[in-house]
Design a protein around this motif. Structure first.
Motif, mmCIF file in Angstrom:
data_model
loop_
_atom_site.group_PDB
_atom_site.id
_atom_site.type_symbol
_atom_site.label_atom_id
_atom_site.label_comp_id
_atom_site.label_asym_id
_atom_site.label_seq_id
_atom_site.Cartn_x
_atom_site.Cartn_y
_atom_site.Cartn_z
ATOM 1 N N LEU A 11 -30.572 -81.949 37.011
ATOM 2 C CA LEU A 11 -31.171 -80.629 37.232
ATOM 3 C C LEU A 11 -32.676 -80.801 37.432
ATOM 4 C CD1 LEU A 11 -31.221 -77.511 37.154
ATOM 5 C CD2 LEU A 11 -31.379 -77.695 34.652
ATOM 6 N N VAL A 12 -33.181 -80.309 38.551
ATOM 7 C CA VAL A 12 -34.607 -80.380 38.833
ATOM 8 C C VAL A 12 -35.089 -79.040 39.368
ATOM 9 C CG1 VAL A 12 -34.608 -82.862 39.300
ATOM 10 C CG2 VAL A 12 -34.242 -81.237 41.178
ATOM 11 N N GLY A 15 -39.026 -78.551 44.769
ATOM 12 C CA GLY A 15 -40.180 -79.386 45.054
ATOM 13 C C GLY A 15 -40.155 -80.741 44.381
ATOM 14 N N GLU A 16 -39.276 -80.906 43.416
ATOM 15 C CA GLU A 16 -39.196 -82.184 42.700
ATOM 16 C C GLU A 16 -38.294 -83.175 43.453
ATOM 17 O OE1 GLU A 16 -40.181 -80.800 38.143
ATOM 18 O OE2 GLU A 16 -38.101 -81.212 38.689
ATOM 19 N N SER A 17 -38.165 -84.364 42.861
ATOM 20 C CA SER A 17 -37.428 -85.453 43.516
ATOM 21 C C SER A 17 -36.324 -85.988 42.617
ATOM 22 C CB SER A 17 -38.379 -86.604 43.853
ATOM 23 O OG SER A 17 -39.399 -86.193 44.738
ATOM 24 N N LEU A 18 -35.332 -86.588 43.247
ATOM 25 C CA LEU A 18 -34.263 -87.315 42.573
ATOM 26 C C LEU A 18 -33.893 -88.518 43.423
ATOM 27 C CD1 LEU A 18 -31.666 -84.654 41.324
ATOM 28 C CD2 LEU A 18 -33.013 -86.193 39.889
ATOM 29 N N ARG A 19 -33.367 -89.536 42.762
ATOM 30 C CA ARG A 19 -32.860 -90.715 43.470
ATOM 31 C C ARG A 19 -31.436 -90.979 43.030
ATOM 32 N NH1 ARG A 19 -34.077 -97.083 42.873
ATOM 33 N NH2 ARG A 19 -34.019 -97.696 45.073
ATOM 34 N N LEU A 20 -30.522 -90.946 44.003
ATOM 35 C CA LEU A 20 -29.124 -91.250 43.738
ATOM 36 C C LEU A 20 -28.835 -92.710 44.073
ATOM 37 C CD1 LEU A 20 -27.375 -88.124 45.312
ATOM 38 C CD2 LEU A 20 -28.347 -88.390 43.022
ATOM 39 N N LEU A 85 -37.091 -81.196 47.014
ATOM 40 C CA LEU A 85 -35.766 -80.581 46.887
ATOM 41 C C LEU A 85 -35.859 -79.060 46.911
ATOM 42 C CD1 LEU A 85 -34.257 -83.073 44.339
ATOM 43 C CD2 LEU A 85 -33.199 -82.442 46.517
ATOM 44 N N LYS A 86 -34.842 -78.464 47.502
ATOM 45 C CA LYS A 86 -34.753 -77.012 47.645
ATOM 46 C C LYS A 86 -33.491 -76.511 46.943
ATOM 47 C CE LYS A 86 -36.741 -77.336 52.306
ATOM 48 N NZ LYS A 86 -36.505 -77.026 53.748
ATOM 49 N N PRO A 87 -33.458 -75.246 46.567
ATOM 50 C CA PRO A 87 -32.232 -74.713 45.938
ATOM 51 C C PRO A 87 -30.998 -74.909 46.807
ATOM 52 C CG PRO A 87 -34.054 -73.200 45.604
ATOM 53 C CD PRO A 87 -34.567 -74.269 46.523
ATOM 54 N N GLU A 88 -31.160 -74.870 48.120
ATOM 55 C CA GLU A 88 -30.006 -75.055 49.003
ATOM 56 C C GLU A 88 -29.497 -76.491 49.049
ATOM 57 O OE1 GLU A 88 -32.923 -73.587 49.745
ATOM 58 O OE2 GLU A 88 -33.543 -74.024 51.814
ATOM 59 N N GLY A 112 -18.462 -88.439 42.632
ATOM 60 C CA GLY A 112 -19.373 -87.316 42.819
ATOM 61 C C GLY A 112 -20.372 -87.186 41.689
ATOM 62 N N THR A 113 -21.574 -86.745 42.031
ATOM 63 C CA THR A 113 -22.601 -86.493 41.037
ATOM 64 C C THR A 113 -23.287 -85.165 41.358
ATOM 65 O OG1 THR A 113 -24.557 -87.433 39.912
ATOM 66 C CG2 THR A 113 -24.392 -87.804 42.288
ATOM 67 N N GLN A 114 -23.470 -84.341 40.349
ATOM 68 C CA GLN A 114 -24.004 -82.999 40.549
ATOM 69 C C GLN A 114 -25.522 -83.041 40.687
ATOM 70 O OE1 GLN A 114 -22.314 -79.844 40.676
ATOM 71 N NE2 GLN A 114 -24.347 -79.147 41.330
#
Length: 119
Positions: A11-12, A15-20, A85-88, A112-114
């Motif tokens: 959960l972010v 505007g934030e970032s994540l790395r899968l 990142l955007k809500p969409e 899968g990862t949420q």
């Protein structure tokens, strides 16, 4: 037995970032291509980004300039760096791999990862 193990969701805020990350293992002779798909509630699964064994990449128009796919061939691992990142972008993200294995060629999916983008 082939396994694709994903990690890095969460959960972010916008505007934030994540790395899968997605690591493939189990009787693999060759990786033809790997990619990331996503599926939001009530929507069809869609391609987000893909990368071939030669390093050619492709992206969905909605993520171009924000997401970057990369790979570590020695580890049979693919990454998806997601910035701005955007809500969409909220969805379950699935790793896909086209492999040559002890059982022949085939396509495989991770569990899968949420990813949730919300303020």
């Amino acid at each position: 037995q082939v396994q694709l193990v994903e990690s890095g969701g969460g959960l972010v805020q916008p505007g934030e970032s994540l790395r899968l990350s997605c690591a493939a293992s189990g009787g693999i002779f060759r990786v033809y291509a790997m990619g990331w798909y996503r599926q939001a509630p009530g929507k069809q699964r869609e391609l987000v980004a893909g990368i071939t064994s030669s390093g050619r990449t492709n992206y969905a128009d909605s993520v171009k300039g924000r997401f970057t796919i990369s790979r570590d061939s020695a580890k049979n691992t693919v990454y998806l760096q997601m910035n701005s990142l955007k809500p969409e972008d909220t969805a379950v993200y699935y790793c896909n791999a086209e492999l040559a294995t002890v059982n022949g060629p085939g396509g495989y999916w991770g569990q899968g990862t949420q990813v949730t983008v919300s303020s």
